[in-house]
Scaffold this motif. Sequence first.
Motif, PDB file in Angstrom:
ATOM      1  N   MET A   1       1.278 -22.141   1.404  1.00 36.80           N
ATOM      2  CA  MET A   1       1.978 -22.868   0.357  1.00 36.80           C
ATOM      3  C   MET A   1       1.896 -22.109  -0.950  1.00 36.80           C
ATOM      4  SD  MET A   1       0.874 -26.830   1.053  1.00 36.80           S
ATOM      5  CE  MET A   1       1.817 -27.345  -0.397  1.00 36.80           C
ATOM      6  N   LEU A   2       2.936 -22.228  -1.758  1.00 35.13           N
ATOM      7  CA  LEU A   2       2.892 -21.644  -3.079  1.00 35.13           C
ATOM      8  C   LEU A   2       1.911 -22.423  -3.937  1.00 35.13           C
ATOM      9  CD1 LEU A   2       6.708 -21.028  -3.647  1.00 35.13           C
ATOM     10  CD2 LEU A   2       4.984 -19.397  -2.897  1.00 35.13           C
ATOM     11  N   PRO A   3       1.240 -21.756  -4.871  1.00 36.98           N
ATOM     12  CA  PRO A   3       0.192 -22.428  -5.649  1.00 36.98           C
ATOM     13  C   PRO A   3       0.757 -23.502  -6.558  1.00 36.98           C
ATOM     14  CG  PRO A   3       0.649 -20.245  -6.545  1.00 36.98           C
ATOM     15  CD  PRO A   3       1.402 -20.342  -5.245  1.00 36.98           C
ATOM     16  N   GLU A   4      -0.006 -24.569  -6.736  1.00 34.74           N
ATOM     17  CA  GLU A   4       0.338 -25.652  -7.637  1.00 34.74           C
ATOM     18  C   GLU A   4      -0.846 -25.918  -8.550  1.00 34.74           C
ATOM     19  OE1 GLU A   4       3.090 -27.092  -8.095  1.00 34.74           O
ATOM     20  OE2 GLU A   4       4.266 -27.279  -6.252  1.00 34.74           O
ATOM     21  N   THR A   5      -0.575 -26.266  -9.799  1.00 35.48           N
ATOM     22  CA  THR A   5      -1.625 -26.589 -10.746  1.00 35.48           C
ATOM     23  C   THR A   5      -1.968 -28.062 -10.642  1.00 35.48           C
ATOM     24  OG1 THR A   5      -0.812 -24.899 -12.269  1.00 35.48           O
ATOM     25  CG2 THR A   5      -2.292 -26.572 -13.177  1.00 35.48           C
ATOM     26  N   PRO A   6      -3.243 -28.419 -10.448  1.00 41.51           N
ATOM     27  CA  PRO A   6      -3.622 -29.833 -10.362  1.00 41.51           C
ATOM     28  C   PRO A   6      -3.232 -30.576 -11.635  1.00 41.51           C
ATOM     29  CG  PRO A   6      -5.420 -28.413  -9.667  1.00 41.51           C
ATOM     30  CD  PRO A   6      -4.394 -27.520 -10.284  1.00 41.51           C
ATOM     31  N   ARG A   7      -2.703 -31.766 -11.472  1.00 39.86           N
ATOM     32  CA  ARG A   7      -2.344 -32.599 -12.624  1.00 39.86           C
ATOM     33  C   ARG A   7      -2.172 -34.021 -12.157  1.00 39.86           C
ATOM     34  NH1 ARG A   7       2.413 -34.263 -11.661  1.00 39.86           N
ATOM     35  NH2 ARG A   7       4.071 -32.999 -10.777  1.00 39.86           N
ATOM     36  N   SER A   8      -1.944 -34.915 -13.112  1.00 40.42           N
ATOM     37  CA  SER A   8      -1.770 -36.324 -12.792  1.00 40.42           C
ATOM     38  C   SER A   8      -0.421 -36.554 -12.117  1.00 40.42           C
ATOM     39  CB  SER A   8      -1.864 -37.159 -14.074  1.00 40.42           C
ATOM     40  OG  SER A   8      -1.004 -36.652 -15.065  1.00 40.42           O
ATOM     41  N   PRO A   9      -0.240 -37.687 -11.410  1.00 41.33           N
ATOM     42  CA  PRO A   9       1.007 -37.970 -10.702  1.00 41.33           C
ATOM     43  C   PRO A   9       2.216 -37.992 -11.637  1.00 41.33           C
ATOM     44  CG  PRO A   9      -0.723 -39.455  -9.978  1.00 41.33           C
ATOM     45  CD  PRO A   9      -1.272 -38.713 -11.162  1.00 41.33           C
ATOM     46  N   TYR A  10       3.367 -37.612 -11.114  1.00 39.17           N
ATOM     47  CA  TYR A  10       4.607 -37.572 -11.881  1.00 39.17           C
ATOM     48  C   TYR A  10       5.731 -38.186 -11.050  1.00 39.17           C
ATOM     49  CZ  TYR A  10       8.123 -35.622 -15.100  1.00 39.17           C
ATOM     50  OH  TYR A  10       9.141 -35.464 -16.002  1.00 39.17           O
ATOM     51  N   PRO A  11       5.752 -39.511 -10.907  1.00 40.14           N
ATOM     52  CA  PRO A  11       6.861 -40.136 -10.159  1.00 40.14           C
ATOM     53  C   PRO A  11       8.184 -39.867 -10.855  1.00 40.14           C
ATOM     54  CG  PRO A  11       5.590 -41.789 -11.352  1.00 40.14           C
ATOM     55  CD  PRO A  11       4.829 -40.510 -11.479  1.00 40.14           C
ATOM     56  N   ILE A  12       9.190 -39.537 -10.080  1.00 40.69           N
ATOM     57  CA  ILE A  12      10.466 -39.167 -10.673  1.00 40.69           C
ATOM     58  C   ILE A  12      11.357 -40.395 -10.872  1.00 40.69           C
ATOM     59  CG2 ILE A  12      10.390 -36.844  -9.722  1.00 40.69           C
ATOM     60  CD1 ILE A  12      12.377 -37.719  -7.590  1.00 40.69           C
ATOM     61  N   THR A  13      12.205 -40.318 -11.874  1.00 41.72           N
ATOM     62  CA  THR A  13      13.179 -41.369 -12.117  1.00 41.72           C
ATOM     63  C   THR A  13      14.403 -41.128 -11.231  1.00 41.72           C
ATOM     64  OG1 THR A  13      14.312 -40.137 -13.865  1.00 41.72           O
ATOM     65  CG2 THR A  13      12.420 -41.494 -14.526  1.00 41.72           C
ATOM     66  N   TRP A  14      15.272 -42.132 -11.177  1.00 44.68           N
ATOM     67  CA  TRP A  14      16.514 -41.963 -10.414  1.00 44.68           C
ATOM     68  C   TRP A  14      17.360 -40.841 -10.998  1.00 44.68           C
ATOM     69  CZ3 TRP A  14      17.123 -43.952  -5.798  1.00 44.68           C
ATOM     70  CH2 TRP A  14      16.448 -45.122  -5.451  1.00 44.68           C
ATOM     71  N   LYS A  15      17.392 -40.742 -12.321  1.00 42.57           N
ATOM     72  CA  LYS A  15      18.201 -39.694 -12.954  1.00 42.57           C
ATOM     73  C   LYS A  15      17.664 -38.317 -12.584  1.00 42.57           C
ATOM     74  CE  LYS A  15      20.096 -38.202 -17.393  1.00 42.57           C
ATOM     75  NZ  LYS A  15      20.166 -38.491 -18.852  1.00 42.57           N
ATOM     76  N   GLU A  16      16.340 -38.173 -12.572  1.00 42.84           N
ATOM     77  CA  GLU A  16      15.748 -36.901 -12.178  1.00 42.84           C
ATOM     78  C   GLU A  16      16.029 -36.594 -10.709  1.00 42.84           C
ATOM     79  OE1 GLU A  16      11.993 -36.755 -15.324  1.00 42.84           O
ATOM     80  OE2 GLU A  16      11.816 -37.832 -13.412  1.00 42.84           O
ATOM     81  N   GLN A  17      15.992 -37.611  -9.875  1.00 42.65           N
ATOM     82  CA  GLN A  17      16.327 -37.425  -8.461  1.00 42.65           C
ATOM     83  C   GLN A  17      17.770 -36.962  -8.319  1.00 42.65           C
ATOM     84  OE1 GLN A  17      15.025 -40.444  -5.584  1.00 42.65           O
ATOM     85  NE2 GLN A  17      17.087 -40.445  -4.718  1.00 42.65           N
ATOM     86  N   ASP A  18      18.673 -37.580  -9.068  1.00 44.52           N
ATOM     87  CA  ASP A  18      20.081 -37.203  -9.013  1.00 44.52           C
ATOM     88  C   ASP A  18      20.298 -35.768  -9.483  1.00 44.52           C
ATOM     89  OD1 ASP A  18      20.663 -39.735  -8.137  1.00 44.52           O
ATOM     90  OD2 ASP A  18      21.351 -40.474 -10.083  1.00 44.52           O
ATOM     91  N   THR A  19      19.447 -35.313 -10.402  1.00 42.01           N
ATOM     92  CA  THR A  19      19.559 -33.950 -10.916  1.00 42.01           C
ATOM     93  C   THR A  19      18.996 -32.937  -9.932  1.00 42.01           C
ATOM     94  OG1 THR A  19      19.353 -34.773 -13.193  1.00 42.01           O
ATOM     95  CG2 THR A  19      18.942 -32.432 -12.841  1.00 42.01           C
ATOM     96  N   LEU A  20      17.889 -33.284  -9.295  1.00 42.13           N
ATOM     97  CA  LEU A  20      17.209 -32.345  -8.413  1.00 42.13           C
ATOM     98  C   LEU A  20      17.922 -32.133  -7.077  1.00 42.13           C
ATOM     99  CD1 LEU A  20      14.697 -30.618  -7.688  1.00 42.13           C
ATOM    100  CD2 LEU A  20      13.615 -32.746  -6.890  1.00 42.13           C
ATOM    101  N   LEU A  21      18.355 -33.210  -6.438  1.00 38.69           N
ATOM    102  CA  LEU A  21      18.876 -33.107  -5.070  1.00 38.69           C
ATOM    103  C   LEU A  21      20.036 -32.127  -4.915  1.00 38.69           C
ATOM    104  CD1 LEU A  21      18.628 -36.794  -3.797  1.00 38.69           C
ATOM    105  CD2 LEU A  21      17.256 -34.844  -3.089  1.00 38.69           C
ATOM    106  N   PRO A  22      21.033 -32.123  -5.806  1.00 41.85           N
ATOM    107  CA  PRO A  22      22.139 -31.176  -5.621  1.00 41.85           C
ATOM    108  C   PRO A  22      21.723 -29.719  -5.771  1.00 41.85           C
ATOM    109  CG  PRO A  22      22.771 -32.971  -7.084  1.00 41.85           C
ATOM    110  CD  PRO A  22      21.294 -33.048  -6.931  1.00 41.85           C
TER     111      PRO A  22
END
Length: 251
Positions: A1-22
């Motif tokens: 897996m590519l490295p990830e920096t530990p941090r607190s949870p970041y639940p996405i909003t619907w708008k962010e989901q709509d932006t990311l998926l395409p």
Amino acid sequence: MLPETPRSPYPITWKEQDTLLPKLPAYLGRMTLFAVNTRLRDSNVCGLEWTWEVAIPELRRSVFVIPREAFKSKRSHVVILNDVAWSIAEAQRSLHPIWVFPFHGRRINTMNNNGWQHARRNAGLPLVRVHDLRHSFACRLRAADVSAEDREALLGHANHSMAGHYASADVGRLLTQVNLLLGRSGTRSVLRIADSERGTVRGKAPTQSHSKTGGPGFPHQVLDLSCVTADRWFHNGPTAEWRTWFSLPSH
């Protein structure tokens, strides 16, 4: 897996989901949409097998039963498929005899690949990790007023398990609850904590934290209350636009 920096949870909003998926490759977009509607971990989505599928004839639907050796809690977990997750599973059905989400005829090792990394950067969402799809699922259940007992069952936290009997009544009740995630009007507010040291959240300046230290393990945090009003979902599944993007069947 590519490295990830530990941090607190970041639940996405619907708008962010709509932006990311395409921005995602089609195969990864289907996996992402499946994950955010089932709460499955990266490894469980990548390793999901057709042999784990169990039909529930009374509901005209199936569930996936992840065996205890493949689930983090070390007990079998029943995966309830809401209308979106079910549509995706149906679209994947003929692609591989073993794996639900193959890529070029083989098992995918992780969703956190170059395609995911590039998509989240292009979408302006460098904070979003694959693991946050699980947090998004949990937050949306709570926002939809799903009971604590049903949330525990859907999240795989319950002390008891349906895996031994697959009671259609239990599955039917949970199916109704998990379909509430598709009603955006009832799941549109997200309260999350973001690390201010990582910069602004979604282009906004950090707001004042309730605490300068934020408590153990959460230095310099800010609260971000994001409400989105966009609506591309209906209770019977994805719209034609989403079906076109990710090759979903038009039931």
